[in-house]
Design a protein around this motif. Structure first.
Motif, PDB file in Angstrom:
ATOM      1  N   UNK A   1      64.210   7.180  51.053  1.00 24.90           N
ATOM      2  CA  UNK A   1      64.513   7.108  52.558  1.00 24.90           C
ATOM      3  C   UNK A   1      64.061   5.630  53.005  1.00 24.90           C
ATOM      4  N   UNK A   2      62.862   5.158  52.560  1.00 24.69           N
ATOM      5  CA  UNK A   2      62.671   4.016  53.180  1.00 24.69           C
ATOM      6  C   UNK A   2      63.362   2.846  52.631  1.00 24.69           C
ATOM      7  N   UNK A   3      64.021   2.909  51.330  1.00 23.30           N
ATOM      8  CA  UNK A   3      64.884   1.893  51.014  1.00 23.30           C
ATOM      9  C   UNK A   3      66.223   1.944  51.944  1.00 23.30           C
ATOM     10  N   UNK A   4      66.738   3.184  52.130  1.00 23.82           N
ATOM     11  CA  UNK A   4      67.780   3.458  53.207  1.00 23.82           C
ATOM     12  C   UNK A   4      67.479   2.529  54.454  1.00 23.82           C
ATOM     13  N   UNK A   5      66.472   2.893  54.942  1.00 17.62           N
ATOM     14  CA  UNK A   5      66.108   2.079  56.222  1.00 17.62           C
ATOM     15  C   UNK A   5      66.129   0.541  56.134  1.00 17.62           C
ATOM     16  N   UNK A   6      65.463   0.344  55.193  1.00 23.54           N
ATOM     17  CA  UNK A   6      65.369  -1.291  55.058  1.00 23.54           C
ATOM     18  C   UNK A   6      66.626  -2.133  54.599  1.00 23.54           C
ATOM     19  N   UNK A   7      67.410  -1.221  53.758  1.00 22.97           N
ATOM     20  CA  UNK A   7      68.748  -1.831  53.100  1.00 22.97           C
ATOM     21  C   UNK A   7      68.470  -2.757  52.060  1.00 22.97           C
ATOM     22  N   UNK A   8      67.387  -2.308  51.381  1.00 24.21           N
ATOM     23  CA  UNK A   8      67.001  -2.888  50.041  1.00 24.21           C
ATOM     24  C   UNK A   8      66.061  -2.245  49.057  1.00 24.21           C
ATOM     25  N   UNK A   9      65.952  -2.540  47.960  1.00 26.34           N
ATOM     26  CA  UNK A   9      65.280  -1.780  46.879  1.00 26.34           C
ATOM     27  C   UNK A   9      63.683  -2.233  47.118  1.00 26.34           C
ATOM     28  N   UNK A  10      62.977  -1.268  47.235  1.00 26.60           N
ATOM     29  CA  UNK A  10      61.561  -1.875  47.433  1.00 26.60           C
ATOM     30  C   UNK A  10      61.083  -2.353  46.022  1.00 26.60           C
ATOM     31  N   UNK A  11      60.104  -3.191  46.157  1.00 29.99           N
ATOM     32  CA  UNK A  11      59.594  -4.018  44.839  1.00 29.99           C
ATOM     33  C   UNK A  11      58.859  -3.082  44.004  1.00 29.99           C
ATOM     34  N   UNK A  12      58.996  -3.350  42.648  1.00 31.61           N
ATOM     35  CA  UNK A  12      58.201  -2.657  41.739  1.00 31.61           C
ATOM     36  C   UNK A  12      56.917  -2.400  42.071  1.00 31.61           C
ATOM     37  N   UNK A  13      56.070  -3.400  42.875  1.00 34.30           N
ATOM     38  CA  UNK A  13      54.572  -3.189  42.951  1.00 34.30           C
ATOM     39  C   UNK A  13      54.400  -1.951  44.095  1.00 34.30           C
ATOM     40  N   UNK A  14      55.736  -1.776  44.824  1.00 32.33           N
ATOM     41  CA  UNK A  14      55.399  -0.709  45.920  1.00 32.33           C
ATOM     42  C   UNK A  14      55.380   0.448  45.138  1.00 32.33           C
ATOM     43  N   UNK A  15      56.263   0.764  44.141  1.00 29.56           N
ATOM     44  CA  UNK A  15      56.191   1.994  43.300  1.00 29.56           C
ATOM     45  C   UNK A  15      55.122   2.333  42.436  1.00 29.56           C
ATOM     46  N   UNK A  16      54.425   1.395  42.111  1.00 26.27           N
ATOM     47  CA  UNK A  16      53.461   1.519  40.965  1.00 26.27           C
ATOM     48  C   UNK A  16      52.118   1.035  41.476  1.00 26.27           C
ATOM     49  N   UNK A  17      51.940   0.701  42.772  1.00 28.93           N
ATOM     50  CA  UNK A  17      50.260  -0.034  43.018  1.00 28.93           C
ATOM     51  C   UNK A  17      50.061   0.456  44.408  1.00 28.93           C
ATOM     52  N   UNK A  18      49.004   1.097  44.478  1.00 25.48           N
ATOM     53  CA  UNK A  18      48.346   1.516  45.869  1.00 25.48           C
ATOM     54  C   UNK A  18      48.297   0.244  46.685  1.00 25.48           C
ATOM     55  N   UNK A  19      47.837  -0.795  45.933  1.00 25.44           N
ATOM     56  CA  UNK A  19      47.434  -2.007  46.621  1.00 25.44           C
ATOM     57  C   UNK A  19      48.615  -2.729  47.596  1.00 25.44           C
ATOM     58  N   UNK A  20      49.751  -2.241  47.133  1.00 30.06           N
ATOM     59  CA  UNK A  20      50.934  -2.804  47.878  1.00 30.06           C
ATOM     60  C   UNK A  20      50.872  -2.319  49.099  1.00 30.06           C
TER      61      UNK A  20
END
Length: 86
Positions: free
Chosen positions: A29-48
């Motif tokens: 959903x977030x990627x649809x709003x942004x219009x691009x794929x989230x970076x890998x760090x967003x998918x794997x690290x809470x720090x992002x």
């Protein structure tokens, strides 16, 4: 950070228009709003998803809209929770 110059401006606009205290979104959903794929760090690290006034443009997009991010990486979701500035 000026959200107008950020690629995360669509998230800022989306959250700013929400008249609710909580918004739960899948990463898709977030990627649809942004219009691009989230970076890998967003998918794997809470720090992002850190909620401080930093130089991270993604964090500034939700902080300036009045929300804090609560990532749920195992569920591939993020919850944005409204907060009151002190």
């Amino acid at each position: 950070m000026n959200t107008r110059s950020s690629k995360y401006e669509p998230l800022y606009k989306f959250l700013k228009l929400k008249d609710t205290n909580r918004v739960v979104m899948t990463f898709s959903d977030l990627e649809d709003i942004l219009g691009f794929t989230l970076p890998t760090t967003a998918l794997k690290r809470d720090q992002w998803w850190v909620n401080n006034n930093s130089q991270h443009t993604q964090a500034n997009s939700w902080l300036k809209a009045g929300f804090r991010a609560v990532p749920k990486l195992n569920e591939k979701k993020v919850e944005f929770v409204k907060y009151l500035e002190e």
